[in-house]
Each structure stands twice: as C-alpha cells, then as structure tokens.
Enzyme design. Structure first.
Site, short mmCIF file in Angstrom:
data_model
loop_
_atom_site.label_atom_id
_atom_site.label_comp_id
_atom_site.label_asym_id
_atom_site.label_seq_id
_atom_site.Cartn_x
_atom_site.Cartn_y
_atom_site.Cartn_z
CB SER A 131 -0.90 0.00 1.24
OG SER A 131 -1.51 1.27 1.43
CE1 TYR A 156 -4.27 -2.08 4.70
CE2 TYR A 156 -3.69 0.18 4.18
CZ TYR A 156 -3.99 -1.10 3.77
OH TYR A 156 -4.00 -1.41 2.44
#
Length: 331
Positions: A131, A156
C-alpha cells in the site's frame, strides 16, 4: 494474450474490488483461476457477491479465511498453483484505529500462512498487495521505492510494511520469488464503499452532505482500476530473476497514477458527473491519514511497461454512473 501456464493461478481476496477485476482480466486472457475470500462484513458482503456475479462469475471462489491454516493448506494441495496473487487483507486506515486485531490476524498471521505454503508447495512467483500508506511520515512526494518506510501513520500501514519485510525474508532464506505492489488510492466501478470515490459519489447523488477532511487541503494519487489491473498482470508476468547474493528475488513497485489531485478538484468532477453540487462539511484532519500521496512509477515502467492512462475526468464519471445503476436514486 493467452496464458501458457496450465496450473491455475490462485487469487486471494478474489471477491474484493481489485481481486474480482484481476480475476476477470486473467480469465479474459485464458488463464485458469481459483479464488478464495472470507466474505467478511467489513462492508456489505452482498456487494462482494454481486461484484463476483458481474465481473467473474465463471471463477471458482472458495469461502475461506487466511487464518484457517488447515483449510488453506488443503486448497494449495488441491489446486497446486505455481503462481499466487495475494490481495486478501483487512483494509482501511481508519478502521485499524478501532479494530487492531483484525489487522494482526489477516495481514500478519494470514500473510505468514500464505508465505509458508508458497515456500513448501513450490510456488514460483508470489505477487502480493502492499500500500502507498507504508510511506507514512518518513518519505516525501513523489514517493519512490528507494525511500524509507519506517514511520507509518497507522497500524494498517505498519502491517503492509511488515509484509514487505516478511516477503524479503522468505526470498532471502528460501528463494521464494515475490513481488510487492504498493497501490495508490484505487477507484472504479464496483469499488469499496468505504473509500472517498464511492462515499462522495453516493452522497452527492442522494443529496447528503460529505465530510471533507483537513478542510480540503489534501492531494491524492487516484488510480483507476483498469490501470491497476494492468500493473498486477504486468508484475505477474515479470517475476524477479535469480541473482548472486546479497541480491534476493524480491522486488517492490509503486502502482499509481503519478498525478496527485487536489481534493476540491476531485469533488468538482463528481459534482459535474452527478449534475448536482456537493454539500461539503469541512473537518479537521483524521488520525492516520496522509496529506498527500504521489507515486514515482519509473521502476514499474522500466520493469514491465506500467503506464497509467486514466484521468479522474475519465474514471470518476464511470463510478458515478455505476452508483446510479447499482444503488438507485437513494445512493
């Protein structure tokens, strides 16, 4: 293009936004595909089922959780994949602030389970989702794969950075060929309903107000799903090559549009496509968010010709039109 490898490609997170589009593209070029997804309730599972029915109805997708080690091992033994596209994960920056254990289970323990099976079952190439959030506070735009990623802004992001370290370790210790892909704000039809493109489109269509964080002073590298799918398949087709130590067969690439967009411009395109003005509620910055993202995609271009081609003026109206069709007048 046809796929010459006769072994099925295993796609995890196959009912997800990127996963279903990747499955459709693989089938279109003749590949055998087996998917898995746990259909969790992070957002409405019916959307995932409808997405699969619309995009890849001919793909066998097993209902399975990454933390089910025995079930995952049985699937690998049955399918015997030589290539794995690992897209399953607990997504969302803000959700990680309130549900940390979901990220530890799926993104850390689940990823180890996938790595172990790839190692022991002779998988030749693992492509996995990272990501853009890994860049955190330690990098400056344009984000390059050569920059540090050791100051994440959310759990995350930390789990995705950990995935890259774990994959590197397996490449170093066991020669597992792996490619990590840092996705930059992916959007398109059948997208995730918790992300701004769908949240804003649905709200504007329905006449509801939208929350504009950091008072609109944000820039995002919005990347259309078709461009992302081309990048995933390009990476899959170009695995890392073996090289003399200390080199390892593991690479990481940015997949973004390399053109950050002001949030106000992003909203204006949605307003134009919807034919109605947005009711904007300006708010402070959300914890964990990044003010700006921008991908340097030169490495992906050099490695497999990655060249994003879709502007928000082309991509966002497709999202608005899809929201009209799928959600109806009360989007």
């Amino acid at each position: 293009m046809t796929d010459t490898d006769t072994a099925p490609i295993l796609v995890t997170g196959a009912a997800g936004f990127i996963g279903a589009h990747v499955c459709r593209a693989l089938r279109a070029r003749g590949a055998a595909v087996i998917g898995l997804d746990n259909y969790n309730d992070y957002y409405e599972p019916q959307l995932k089922r409808d997405r699969v029915a619309a995009l890849c109805p001919d793909v066998d997708i097993r209902a399975l959780d990454l933390c089910d080690r025995d079930g995952l091992a049985a699937l690998f033994d049955e399918v015997r994949p030589t290539r794995v596209i690992h897209l399953a994960a607990q997504a969302g920056v803000r959700y990680s602030l309130t549900h940390p254990h979901a990220y530890v289970d799926s993104n850390l323990a689940g990823f180890v389970n996938v790595l172990e099976l790839c190692r022991h079952r002779g998988v030749q190439h693992l492509v996995y989702a990272s990501s853009s959030s890994v860049y955190g506070d330690s990098a400056t735009p344009p984000f390059s794969e050569d920059q540090r990623i050791d100051q994440p802004r959310s759990l995350y992001a930390a789990t995705k950075a950990a995935n890259e370290l774990m994959a590197h370790t397996y490449a170093h210790l066991y020669g597992l060929h792996a490619t990590g892909l840092r996705f930059f704000t992916v959007y398109g039809p059948w997208g995730r309903p918790d992300m701004a493109p769908l949240l804003f489109s649905r709200a504007v269509l329905a006449g509801r107000p939208i929350d504009v964080f950091n008072h609109g002073r944000m820039r995002r590298d919005f990347t259309f799903i078709d461009d992302i799918v081309n990048g995933v398949l390009g990476a899959l087709d170009h695995p890392p090559v073996d090289a003399a130590p200390p080199a390892v067969p593991h690479r990481v690439f940015n997949l973004g549009n390399h053109t950050p967009v002001e949030l106000e411009r992003f909203i204006a395109v949605i307003e134009s496509a919807a034919g109605t003005p947005a009711q904007k509620v300006y708010k402070p910055m959300q914890p964990g968010d990044m003010i700006e993202t921008m991908a340097d995609t030169s490495h992906a271009h050099a490695a497999f010709g990655f060249e994003p081609a879709t502007s928000i003026e082309v991509g966002l109206p497709q999202v608005v039109d899809w929201c009209r069709r799928y959600f109806g007048r009360n989007a």
